[in-house]
Scaffold this active site. Structure first.
Site, short mmCIF file in Angstrom:
data_model
loop_
_atom_site.label_atom_id
_atom_site.label_comp_id
_atom_site.label_asym_id
_atom_site.label_seq_id
_atom_site.Cartn_x
_atom_site.Cartn_y
_atom_site.Cartn_z
N ARG A 269 0.83 -1.19 0.00
CA ARG A 269 0.00 0.00 0.00
C ARG A 269 0.87 1.25 0.00
O ARG A 269 2.00 1.24 0.49
CB ARG A 269 -0.92 0.02 1.22
CG ARG A 269 -1.89 -1.15 1.28
CD ARG A 269 -2.87 -0.99 2.42
NE ARG A 269 -3.77 -2.14 2.52
CZ ARG A 269 -4.88 -2.28 1.81
NH1 ARG A 269 -5.22 -1.35 0.93
NH2 ARG A 269 -5.64 -3.34 1.95
N GLY A 270 0.31 2.34 -0.51
CA GLY A 270 1.01 3.62 -0.47
C GLY A 270 2.18 3.66 -1.45
O GLY A 270 2.29 2.87 -2.38
N ASP A 325 -14.20 -6.09 -1.82
CA ASP A 325 -15.33 -5.37 -1.23
C ASP A 325 -16.42 -5.10 -2.25
O ASP A 325 -17.56 -4.81 -1.88
CB ASP A 325 -14.87 -4.03 -0.64
CG ASP A 325 -14.04 -4.19 0.62
OD1 ASP A 325 -13.90 -5.35 1.07
OD2 ASP A 325 -13.55 -3.20 1.14
N ARG A 478 -8.76 -13.71 1.54
CA ARG A 478 -7.91 -12.90 0.67
C ARG A 478 -6.89 -13.73 -0.10
O ARG A 478 -6.52 -13.39 -1.22
CB ARG A 478 -7.15 -11.86 1.51
CG ARG A 478 -7.97 -10.69 1.96
CD ARG A 478 -7.28 -9.91 3.07
NE ARG A 478 -5.83 -9.86 2.98
CZ ARG A 478 -5.12 -8.73 2.91
NH1 ARG A 478 -5.73 -7.57 2.86
NH2 ARG A 478 -3.82 -8.77 2.88
#
Length: 552
Positions: A269-270, A325, A478
């Protein structure tokens, strides 16, 4: 809004209680969800909801309200008597006067401008060449997609704003065709395959089917004749971390990666420093970039596309939406979602067996999702859930109409109960936190543990035995490999991503919409987050299946 009651509940006065709860809920939302906006001779009730506007009007009324993504909703509505209507509208970036007899034409022009696809021709004086993508023995005139082919974004004509799940442009729910670009291979392409260096990057968290998409992108690139294909390791971080070299990709490398979960390239992430990423792309000679990720990743992809346009290298940036999601706008579903729902059945079935096998057993399952799509679909498909709690529908644990009282009733009448809760649900019941992850997303508090503790506390206070089993399958879901449905979806998404790049488009994402594969400009799918509509038929079906009342 539905009220579902059970005749067995009468001895607990539930029929009256839940009827009364319904009126309280209506009053609560009327008071909290709307703000008054006055003008001379008129009054409007404007909803805080991103996609809805509610009006009480008694004369000619013109309303416009600015939305979060700097777009506008507006319409002109005339009536001779007082009416109360709810209109869920597609966002409009320019004001539309619905009293104008030509408003539909103006709306369609605005829509076409918003959904036009950025193309290399917008920046470069470039000429197409015949495609190198072979359809084998088929006629060269058939099997390819024309640039003017379109698919409908919306396919249901609602007769009234009161129809379940209605999404209307104006108060009369007028039908207006909204066409978007069809995905697929073109007869002419804008890159010479031997000059292409393609990069693939997977960002965000893990999701089933990542390897399936990577595999199909590589295989399709090779069919076009591309020989230089590389994977960028660990998300955007791989562009500027010297310790993370490119991974050469080919049919031999990716042939069987779809048999495993996770991502061959790794995720993180990021790390989206746009200037450094584009510097790295230019230094490496990457002129096709395929980015797999959620809305935050797509925001980064759009920024990369815009920076490339400023610097003017001939680069195509194409996104593939990824999130279990299922909360990205305008698409039927995101890849990995079906697998997540299917895998969640294992956890729900285990909770059901535990609950049914224990004296006064209560199974509690927490499923992933800042939105309620996984929890809702998993509850609906399992048929074993008594209570489904999602972020989009407020609830209370305590009180005469709360979840705990309903569980007490279930234990007394059924002897067991199974609860499914989305991880984003009930955050207002927990201690607030400003913590965020590397992508800037709020870090959710653990609602599952909180509910488990409250159930245990409640049954202890009323001196009733309860055997609680709590299951959190988050990381199991996941990390699993794609099921057949997601594998097919990813095959088509991966292939169409490559077709879009060779067609000269950039700053686009590929998705499935009303069972057709289409290209959309990235800004249109990241303007807000898709949420479960509490008035939708799917949520009503879930309530019918669980039999749960309103918990307010």
């Amino acid at each position: 809004m539905w009220l579902i009651s059970d005749p067995i509940i009468d001895k607990h006065n539930y029929t009256f209680a839940h009827t009364f709860s319904l009126f309280i809920k209506l009053y609560y939302f009327s008071f909290c969800s709307f703000c008054f906006h006055f003008r001379k001779g008129e009054m409007a009730l404007i909803s805080n909801s991103v996609n809805s506007v509610s009006l009480i009007v008694s004369q000619k009324h013109f309303l416009h309200t600015k939305k979060k993504n700097n777009s506008w909703l507006s319409f002109n509505y005339t009536t001779e008597r007082k009416n109360s209507i709810t209109v869920k509208s597609t966002s409009i970036k320019s004001e539309i006067d619905f009293g104008d007899p030509h408003w539909k034409q103006k709306f369609q022009e605005d829509f076409e401008n918003r959904f036009s696809l950025p193309h290399l021709k917008d920046v470069f004086d470039t000429k197409p060449i015949p495609t190198t993508f072979s359809l084998q023995k088929r006629s060269s005139q058939n099997g390819y997609v024309n640039d003017d082919d379109r698919a409908l974004l919306k396919v249901i004509k609602y007769s009234s704003p009161s129809s379940a799940g209605a999404e209307c442009i104006d108060p009369d729910c007028s039908w207006v065709e909204q066409w978007v670009h069809r995905a697929g291979p073109r007869m002419q392409i804008y890159f010479e395959p031997e000059k292409v260096k393609a990069g693939i990057v997977t960002c965000g968290g893990l999701c089933p089917s990542l390897n399936d998409v990577i595999r199909q992108i590589v295989l399709t690139l090779e069919v076009y004749g591309v020989q230089k294909i590389f994977g960028i390791q660990y998300g955007y971080r791989g562009f500027f971390e010297e310790s993370l070299p490119e991974i050469p990709l080919s049919r031999q490398v990716v042939q069987n990666i779809n048999l495993n979960g996770g991502s061959l390239l790794g995720v993180s992430r990021g790390g989206a420093n746009i200037n450094e990423i584009v510097d790295s792309m230019q230094a490496r000679g990457i002129n096709m970039l395929f980015i797999l990720g959620e809305d935050g990743t797509h925001a980064g992809a759009n920024a990369i596309h815009n920076e490339c346009r400023k610097r003017k290298p001939k680069v195509s940036v194409v996104g593939v939406p990824k999130t279990i999601d299922n909360d990205i706008l305008l698409m039927d579903k995101t890849f990995g979602f079906d697998t997540a729902v299917e895998e969640a059945q294992r956890a729900i079935n285990s909770a059901y067996i535990e609950a049914r096998s224990a004296y006064h057993g209560i199974g509690l399952v927490k499923l992933m999702g800042s939105s309620g799509f996984i929890a809702m679909q998993a509850s609906l498909s399992s048929g074993q859930i008594d209570v489904c709690l999602i972020p989009e529908v407020p609830f209370k644990l305590g009180g005469p109409f709360g979840v705990l009282r309903h569980l007490e009733h279930l234990i007394k009448t059924k002897g067991s109960a199974v609860v499914c809760v989305a991880e984003g649900a009930g955050q207002d019941l927990l201690e607030k936190s400003d913590a965020r992850d590397a992508s800037g997303n709020p870090i959710l508090r653990d609602i599952g543990v909180h509910i488990q503790q409250q159930i245990r506390k409640h049954f202890k206070e009323i001196d009733v035995h309860a055997d609680i089993k709590y299951i959190d399958p988050t990381y199991m879901i996941r990390a699993c490999r794609a099921n057949a449905s997601d594998a097919i979806l990813c095959t088509v998404l991966g292939q169409n991503a490559v077709h879009g790049a060779f067609a000269g488009y950039s700053g686009i994402t590929v998705l499935i919409c009303n069972s057709h594969y289409v290209y959309l400009p990235i800004p249109e799918v990241i303007s807000s987050t898709r949420r479960v509509d509490p008035d939708s038929r799917m949520w009503h079906r879930c309530l019918t299946s669980t039999g749960q009342p309103d918990f307010l």
